[in-house]
Design a protein around this motif. Sequence first.
Motif, mmCIF file in Angstrom:
data_model
loop_
_atom_site.group_PDB
_atom_site.id
_atom_site.type_symbol
_atom_site.label_atom_id
_atom_site.label_comp_id
_atom_site.label_asym_id
_atom_site.label_seq_id
_atom_site.Cartn_x
_atom_site.Cartn_y
_atom_site.Cartn_z
ATOM 1 N N GLU A 280 4.319 -3.829 -1.780
ATOM 2 C CA GLU A 280 3.524 -3.545 -2.983
ATOM 3 C C GLU A 280 2.042 -3.808 -2.706
ATOM 4 N N PHE A 281 1.757 -4.889 -2.013
ATOM 5 C CA PHE A 281 0.377 -5.238 -1.660
ATOM 6 C C PHE A 281 -0.235 -4.165 -0.765
ATOM 7 N N LEU A 282 0.481 -3.739 0.255
ATOM 8 C CA LEU A 282 -0.062 -2.795 1.226
ATOM 9 C C LEU A 282 -0.159 -1.379 0.667
ATOM 10 N N LEU A 283 0.824 -0.973 -0.132
ATOM 11 C CA LEU A 283 0.825 0.394 -0.654
ATOM 12 C C LEU A 283 -0.209 0.596 -1.749
ATOM 13 N N ALA A 284 -0.792 -0.494 -2.236
ATOM 14 C CA ALA A 284 -1.874 -0.381 -3.218
ATOM 15 C C ALA A 284 -3.223 -0.172 -2.547
ATOM 16 N N LYS A 285 -3.261 -0.237 -1.204
ATOM 17 C CA LYS A 285 -4.517 -0.079 -0.485
ATOM 18 C C LYS A 285 -4.962 1.381 -0.486
ATOM 19 N N SER A 286 -6.259 1.556 -0.302
ATOM 20 C CA SER A 286 -6.812 2.892 -0.133
ATOM 21 C C SER A 286 -7.709 2.877 1.105
ATOM 22 N N PRO A 287 -7.365 3.636 2.121
ATOM 23 C CA PRO A 287 -6.245 4.577 2.169
ATOM 24 C C PRO A 287 -4.899 3.858 2.293
ATOM 25 N N ARG A 288 -3.878 4.497 1.756
ATOM 26 C CA ARG A 288 -2.543 3.923 1.799
ATOM 27 C C ARG A 288 -1.970 4.055 3.205
ATOM 28 N N PRO A 289 -1.273 3.014 3.684
ATOM 29 C CA PRO A 289 -0.657 3.110 5.013
ATOM 30 C C PRO A 289 0.350 4.259 5.080
ATOM 31 N N THR A 290 0.379 4.905 6.223
ATOM 32 C CA THR A 290 1.416 5.922 6.462
ATOM 33 C C THR A 290 2.620 5.316 7.165
ATOM 34 N N ALA A 291 2.493 4.069 7.607
ATOM 35 C CA ALA A 291 3.600 3.378 8.267
ATOM 36 C C ALA A 291 3.471 1.884 8.020
ATOM 37 N N ILE A 292 4.608 1.202 7.940
ATOM 38 C CA ILE A 292 4.640 -0.262 7.803
ATOM 39 C C ILE A 292 5.630 -0.822 8.818
ATOM 40 N N PHE A 293 5.173 -1.821 9.550
ATOM 41 C CA PHE A 293 6.048 -2.570 10.439
ATOM 42 C C PHE A 293 6.358 -3.906 9.781
ATOM 43 N N ALA A 294 7.625 -4.153 9.492
ATOM 44 C CA ALA A 294 8.069 -5.421 8.913
ATOM 45 C C ALA A 294 8.758 -6.226 10.008
ATOM 46 N N CYS A 295 8.439 -7.507 10.091
ATOM 47 C CA CYS A 295 8.886 -8.321 11.226
ATOM 48 C C CYS A 295 10.321 -8.811 11.138
ATOM 49 N N ASN A 296 11.077 -8.364 10.150
ATOM 50 C CA ASN A 296 12.539 -8.445 10.229
ATOM 51 C C ASN A 296 13.131 -7.390 9.294
ATOM 52 N N ASP A 297 14.423 -7.138 9.427
ATOM 53 C CA ASP A 297 15.057 -6.038 8.695
ATOM 54 C C ASP A 297 15.146 -6.306 7.199
ATOM 55 N N GLU A 298 15.295 -7.571 6.810
ATOM 56 C CA GLU A 298 15.390 -7.861 5.377
ATOM 57 C C GLU A 298 14.085 -7.513 4.673
ATOM 58 N N MET A 299 12.965 -7.809 5.300
ATOM 59 C CA MET A 299 11.683 -7.436 4.702
ATOM 60 C C MET A 299 11.507 -5.914 4.733
ATOM 61 N N ALA A 300 12.000 -5.272 5.788
ATOM 62 C CA ALA A 300 11.928 -3.813 5.843
ATOM 63 C C ALA A 300 12.716 -3.194 4.694
ATOM 64 N N ALA A 301 13.863 -3.782 4.350
ATOM 65 C CA ALA A 301 14.634 -3.289 3.206
ATOM 66 C C ALA A 301 13.830 -3.440 1.920
ATOM 67 N N GLY A 302 13.052 -4.508 1.817
ATOM 68 C CA GLY A 302 12.176 -4.678 0.665
ATOM 69 C C GLY A 302 11.119 -3.591 0.582
ATOM 70 N N VAL A 303 10.644 -3.119 1.746
ATOM 71 C CA VAL A 303 9.681 -2.011 1.772
ATOM 72 C C VAL A 303 10.313 -0.755 1.174
ATOM 73 N N TYR A 304 11.583 -0.507 1.466
ATOM 74 C CA TYR A 304 12.292 0.646 0.890
ATOM 75 C C TYR A 304 12.231 0.589 -0.638
ATOM 76 N N LYS A 305 12.479 -0.586 -1.194
ATOM 77 C CA LYS A 305 12.496 -0.718 -2.656
ATOM 78 C C LYS A 305 11.115 -0.443 -3.247
ATOM 79 N N ALA A 306 10.084 -1.015 -2.630
ATOM 80 C CA ALA A 306 8.723 -0.815 -3.135
ATOM 81 C C ALA A 306 8.320 0.656 -3.043
ATOM 82 N N ALA A 307 8.713 1.315 -1.953
ATOM 83 C CA ALA A 307 8.385 2.736 -1.798
ATOM 84 C C ALA A 307 9.083 3.573 -2.864
#
Length: 363
Positions: A260-287
């Motif tokens: 949520e923090f990163l996707l509110a940036k301008s320009p918005r990231p086109t990719a996110i690297f999460a340092c474990n899979d559980e956080m990556a799953a959280g990125v799916y929800k925010a997206a």
Amino acid sequence: MTPTPPRPRRSRSAAAAPPTADAPALPAGKATINDIARLSGVSKKTVSRVINNSPLVHPETREKVLALMKQLGYTPDPQARGLAFRRSFLIGLVYDNPTAQYIVNMQYGALDALRDSGYELVVHPCDSTREDYIDGVRRFVLQQKLHGVILIPRVSEDEQLAAALREIGCRYVRVASIPLDAAPNMLVTRDRLASTEAANYLESLGHRTIGLITGPRRYRSAIERGEGFLAGLAARGIELAPDYVYEGGYTFDSGVAGAEFLLAKSPRPTAIFACNDEMAAGVYKAAMRRGLGIPGDLSVVGYDDSPLASQLWPALTTIHSPTRDVGREAARMLLDDHAPALEQPRDVTPHLVVRDSSQRPKG
């Protein structure tokens, strides 16, 4: 149906007289098990049962004996238990890690190595933020008479804990992202190298605006993964701005918050690297909340290659960290009589597994 465990039997010494208030002062750490038995009014066998956490001691007796042990600064003599270490058939796994799947995979690996060996695995979760946690680990090792201990992050990164285990003569293997100890005591996971591979991959796809969700900095793995990713991008000409880095907690909810923090940036990231899979799953929800498609609008890369990675849709591109192999190798090192002669630490090398959550950015 799980059978009801038998009720603990009351120790015959449970009704014995309490220790006197005028118990003779003994030098700190000089009390013996006989002193504890005499001053608490119970048998030596009862004190031994208290030390070994036996259910056969009445709670009142246990409380009384433990209070006296604390008052006199008594701990079981490591030298007296030295022979027990050599005869033990128990391997300990000590951890303070918020990622449940990581712990499960580590246990599976250790059990693989111990199968048909005559050794069993016992686990000890702890809270490494508590001041007394090292004393708790020390008691666990002595009470269980462990042959050796596997230490995983973050406790594996604590030099004071390693020193305490050396002091009582307990073998140990530290699992960590960098060498922290003598070769016979280390199993290195090379997290920095793997994160650099993730950075190279995303840049090769054409991503230039990238977000990073790290783990908590009190974990050495979080530092290695984060710095490895940043160094990999820098080597390919991309300097990631500090406000495109979010410190997460290796949990799903922190992944949601970080995205949520990163996707509110301008320009918005086109990719996110999460340092474990559980956080990556959280990125799916925010997206999903923002109506962003993965990977069309946002590429996502995780770390660990836990079962969750292939269960997500689309399947997660991630760093395969061979956690089960790590657990297996760590246990084997404790069983190997030749391991103390190692001159170089053993290691494992994670690698990138490309799935469906990543592609070239639009345009």
